[in-house]
Design an enzyme around this catalytic site. Sequence first.
Site, PDB file in Angstrom:
ATOM      1  CD  GLU A 217       2.323  -4.928   7.947  1.00 28.61           C
ATOM      2  OE1 GLU A 217       2.364  -6.131   7.805  1.00 28.61           O
ATOM      3  OE2 GLU A 217       2.947  -4.037   7.759  1.00 28.61           O
ATOM      4  NE  ARG A 218       5.390  -8.247  13.756  1.00 33.82           N
ATOM      5  CZ  ARG A 218       6.599  -8.163  14.289  1.00 33.82           C
ATOM      6  NH1 ARG A 218       7.381  -7.747  13.631  1.00 33.82           N
ATOM      7  NH2 ARG A 218       6.730  -8.188  15.599  1.00 33.82           N
TER       8      ARG A 218
ATOM      9  NE  ARG B 201      10.112  -1.185  13.459  1.00 31.90           N
ATOM     10  CZ  ARG B 201      10.636  -0.183  12.722  1.00 31.90           C
ATOM     11  NH1 ARG B 201      11.471   0.430  13.134  1.00 31.90           N
ATOM     12  NH2 ARG B 201      10.314  -0.264  11.570  1.00 31.90           N
ATOM     13  NE  ARG B 202      13.797  -5.470  10.351  1.00 28.77           N
ATOM     14  CZ  ARG B 202      13.188  -5.374   9.151  1.00 28.77           C
ATOM     15  NH1 ARG B 202      11.984  -4.842   9.117  1.00 28.77           N
ATOM     16  NH2 ARG B 202      13.769  -6.227   8.000  1.00 28.77           N
TER      17      ARG B 202
ATOM     18  NE  ARG C 260      -1.864  -0.167   6.522  1.00 29.15           N
ATOM     19  CZ  ARG C 260      -2.353  -0.960   7.538  1.00 29.15           C
ATOM     20  NH1 ARG C 260      -3.680  -0.516   7.904  1.00 29.15           N
ATOM     21  NH2 ARG C 260      -1.853  -1.720   8.357  1.00 29.15           N
TER      22      ARG C 260
ATOM     23  CE1 TYR D 112       5.669  -4.473  13.884  1.00 32.46           C
ATOM     24  CE2 TYR D 112       4.034  -3.794  12.493  1.00 32.46           C
ATOM     25  CZ  TYR D 112       5.330  -4.322  12.836  1.00 32.46           C
ATOM     26  OH  TYR D 112       6.347  -4.301  11.673  1.00 32.46           O
TER      27      TYR D 112
ATOM     28  CD  GLU E 115       3.966   9.020   3.515  1.00 31.92           C
ATOM     29  OE1 GLU E 115       5.080   9.106   3.834  1.00 31.92           O
ATOM     30  OE2 GLU E 115       3.141   9.650   3.065  1.00 31.92           O
ATOM     31  CB  SER E 116      -0.548   4.412   5.885  1.00 28.76           C
ATOM     32  OG  SER E 116       0.032   4.481   7.009  1.00 28.76           O
TER      33      SER E 116
ATOM     34  CB  THR F 295      -0.079   0.660  11.112  1.00 29.58           C
ATOM     35  OG1 THR F 295       0.803   1.873  10.892  1.00 29.58           O
ATOM     36  CG2 THR F 295      -1.332   0.727  10.301  1.00 29.58           C
TER      37      THR F 295
ATOM     38  CG  HIS G 229      -0.402   0.137   2.516  1.00 31.83           C
ATOM     39  ND1 HIS G 229       0.457   1.198   3.146  1.00 31.83           N
ATOM     40  CD2 HIS G 229       0.069  -0.844   3.224  1.00 31.83           C
ATOM     41  CE1 HIS G 229       0.980   0.984   4.233  1.00 31.83           C
ATOM     42  NE2 HIS G 229       0.711  -0.543   4.164  1.00 31.83           N
TER      43      HIS G 229
END
Length: 233
Positions: free
Chosen positions: A87-88, A114-115, A60, A90, A11-12, A21, A9
């Site tokens: 999306e993942r 995050r990684r 989005r 969070y 940029e949100s 997000t 998507h």
Amino acid sequence: MPKLVFARHGESEWNLANLFTGWADVDLSENGTKQAIEAGKLIKEAGIEFDIAYTSVLKRAIKTTNLALEYSDQLWVPVVKSWRLNERHYGGLTGLNKADAAAKHGDEQVHIWRRSYDVLPPAMDHDDKYTAHGDRRYAGLEDSLIPDAENLKVTLERALPFWEDQIAPALKEGKNVFVGAHGNSIRALVKQIKKLSDDEIMDVEIPNFPPLVFEFDDNLNVQNEYYLAPKKA
């Protein structure tokens, strides 16, 4: 040779504000809308014609898909929406500014959340204002399927059935496929497509723009991979 075009998507509003997000249903920013339109124009310029499109149930990605199809003159193409392309999730980080989260939990811990491939962030409470429990778009799902937090490993486990049941069969039939989704759901599918290790996928980033193209043989072995770019005059 069937083509698969991934468009993260545009940029949100929360990308712009540097917020986590996940499953929060935030809109495209003004720049994100422009990116989605430009994606469509690049697709048209490349002469890629789709047979089917897939996207998530988050606005989005839906708007990006619709704009990309509109500006490639393919708005008639069937679009299938699935939560499996979301999306993942969070978890408890959702809605937090990434810099504030680092100040609260430490840079190293936030980086791991995050990684890393298989470390979960803190879970979201069911009474959190961003919870997906009770959201009408997930009404047909067993509550146990709705996550409270995800890592990339769990995101892949969620997206994989959709790949195997929908996207891969379409490609094997020789169809060109558009997928408008999210950074981590696309990363998860790229891991599957390219047979990347858990460590290798950590270095893969998916930008909001431009679209990423895969070309396959009849057995879904990758023959070519590239980002769309304007043709030189």
